[in-house]
Design a protein around this motif. Structure first.
Motif, PDB file in Angstrom:
ATOM      1  N   SER A  88      25.576  48.402  10.616  1.00 45.73           N
ATOM      2  CA  SER A  88      26.998  48.316  10.279  1.00 45.73           C
ATOM      3  C   SER A  88      27.744  49.577  10.682  1.00 45.73           C
ATOM      4  CB  SER A  88      27.174  48.103   8.767  1.00 45.73           C
ATOM      5  OG  SER A  88      26.585  46.891   8.369  1.00 45.73           O
ATOM      6  N   ALA A  89      27.010  50.607  11.089  1.00 48.48           N
ATOM      7  CA  ALA A  89      27.648  51.860  11.493  1.00 48.48           C
ATOM      8  C   ALA A  89      26.751  52.582  12.482  1.00 48.48           C
ATOM      9  CB  ALA A  89      27.894  52.753  10.284  1.00 48.48           C
ATOM     10  N   SER A 123      31.734  48.556   1.858  1.00 50.36           N
ATOM     11  CA  SER A 123      32.847  47.603   1.712  1.00 50.36           C
ATOM     12  C   SER A 123      32.729  46.473   2.728  1.00 50.36           C
ATOM     13  CB  SER A 123      34.181  48.325   1.910  1.00 50.36           C
ATOM     14  OG  SER A 123      34.342  49.334   0.958  1.00 50.36           O
ATOM     15  N   ASP A 124      31.520  46.288   3.286  1.00 50.26           N
ATOM     16  CA  ASP A 124      31.241  45.216   4.256  1.00 50.26           C
ATOM     17  C   ASP A 124      32.074  45.309   5.529  1.00 50.26           C
ATOM     18  OD1 ASP A 124      29.214  44.008   2.756  1.00 50.26           O
ATOM     19  OD2 ASP A 124      30.684  42.910   1.558  1.00 50.26           O
ATOM     20  N   GLN A 125      32.318  46.545   5.991  1.00 45.82           N
ATOM     21  CA  GLN A 125      33.024  46.756   7.240  1.00 45.82           C
ATOM     22  C   GLN A 125      32.129  47.533   8.198  1.00 45.82           C
ATOM     23  OE1 GLN A 125      37.039  48.285   6.656  1.00 45.82           O
ATOM     24  NE2 GLN A 125      37.005  47.518   4.559  1.00 45.82           N
ATOM     25  N   VAL A 126      32.588  47.682   9.438  1.00 45.97           N
ATOM     26  CA  VAL A 126      31.824  48.370  10.473  1.00 45.97           C
ATOM     27  C   VAL A 126      32.466  49.724  10.762  1.00 45.97           C
ATOM     28  CG1 VAL A 126      31.081  48.258  12.895  1.00 45.97           C
ATOM     29  CG2 VAL A 126      31.087  46.193  11.488  1.00 45.97           C
ATOM     30  N   TYR A 127      31.616  50.728  11.020  1.00 43.67           N
ATOM     31  CA  TYR A 127      32.105  52.077  11.297  1.00 43.67           C
ATOM     32  C   TYR A 127      31.418  52.643  12.534  1.00 43.67           C
ATOM     33  CZ  TYR A 127      33.185  57.011  10.751  1.00 43.67           C
ATOM     34  OH  TYR A 127      33.624  58.295  10.969  1.00 43.67           O
ATOM     35  N   LYS A 185      22.503  47.480   3.893  1.00 47.20           N
ATOM     36  CA  LYS A 185      23.293  47.803   5.085  1.00 47.20           C
ATOM     37  C   LYS A 185      22.557  48.895   5.854  1.00 47.20           C
ATOM     38  CE  LYS A 185      26.828  45.358   3.655  1.00 47.20           C
ATOM     39  NZ  LYS A 185      26.892  43.986   4.061  1.00 47.20           N
ATOM     40  N   VAL A 235      32.675  52.855   4.153  1.00 44.26           N
ATOM     41  CA  VAL A 235      33.084  51.691   4.950  1.00 44.26           C
ATOM     42  C   VAL A 235      32.027  50.592   4.897  1.00 44.26           C
ATOM     43  CG1 VAL A 235      33.526  50.929   7.318  1.00 44.26           C
ATOM     44  CG2 VAL A 235      34.658  52.970   6.445  1.00 44.26           C
ATOM     45  N   VAL A 236      30.762  50.926   5.131  1.00 42.39           N
ATOM     46  CA  VAL A 236      29.737  49.872   5.149  1.00 42.39           C
ATOM     47  C   VAL A 236      29.503  49.282   3.765  1.00 42.39           C
ATOM     48  CG1 VAL A 236      28.617  50.817   7.206  1.00 42.39           C
ATOM     49  CG2 VAL A 236      27.673  51.331   4.958  1.00 42.39           C
TER      50      VAL A 236
END
Length: 194
Positions: A114-115, A135-139, A92, A132-133
């Motif tokens: 991702s962030a 956990s495969d999310q965007v920040y 990431k 957050v990244v």
């Protein structure tokens, strides 16, 4: 649980989140390392002072996250992110920049980040971005999110076809080296072209 820790498949002990730091300023890298190493769930596995080295280290070390400065020499953070995501898709990318301009943010996100955080964000923002990244999310740090929302609200109908996005990877690489003041002969030598 520590913000950077993750459980391996099948349960078991927590594994440290492996991080690559890339910034052309040594004092920034050392400060980030000191900040991150206070957390037992985080491990800095490598450091790079330019984009090319970051790409090479990401491929060799396979970190979970690469924290990249957007404005690095040799290969900027946008191009480095693009190459890292292509060559090491499990890594990431977190962009770290002094610039909150929509174009920088959009280009980094298009490149696979991702962030996106500003260098004047609080240390807690970096820890949150890592959590957050992973956990495969965007920040987006709060200042960047505010800028993006304001831009979107002002110009919802405007497209984003910048000249930069129309260039190939190689053309962007040559353009950056020209902007850094390298001669065409030196660029050709560096890129192994005649």
């Amino acid at each position: 649980a520590a913000p950077g820790t993750r459980r391996p498949a099948g349960g078991g002990a927590r594994v440290k989140l492996r991080i690559l730091l890339a910034d052309d300023h040594r004092i920034v890298r050392e400060s980030l390392r000191a900040l991150l190493e206070k957390d037992r769930g985080l491990e800095v596995v490598g450091e790079a002072e330019d984009g090319r080295t970051a790409v090479r280290l990401a491929k060799r070390l396979a970190p979970d996250v690469a924290v990249l400065d957007v404005g690095m020499p040799e290969l900027n953070g946008i191009e480095a992110a693009r190459r890292i995501r292509a060559e090491s898709p499990k890594t990431k990318v977190i962009a770290l920049s002094m610039h909150s301009d929509r174009r920088f943010v959009a280009e980094m996100l298009r490149a696979g980040a991702s962030a996106y955080l500003l260098k004047d964000c609080a240390p807690e923002n970096l820890r949150e971005a890592l959590r957050v990244v992973s956990s495969d999310q965007v920040y987006l740090c709060p200042q960047v999110a505010k800028t993006m929302v304001e831009e979107f609200a002002r110009r919802p109908e405007e497209g984003d076809a910048s000249a930069f996005s129309l260039l190939s990877d190689r053309q962007r690489e040559v353009l950056q080296l020209l902007a850094e003041g390298h001669s065409t002969r030196r660029i050709a030598s560096r890129l192994n072209v005649s």
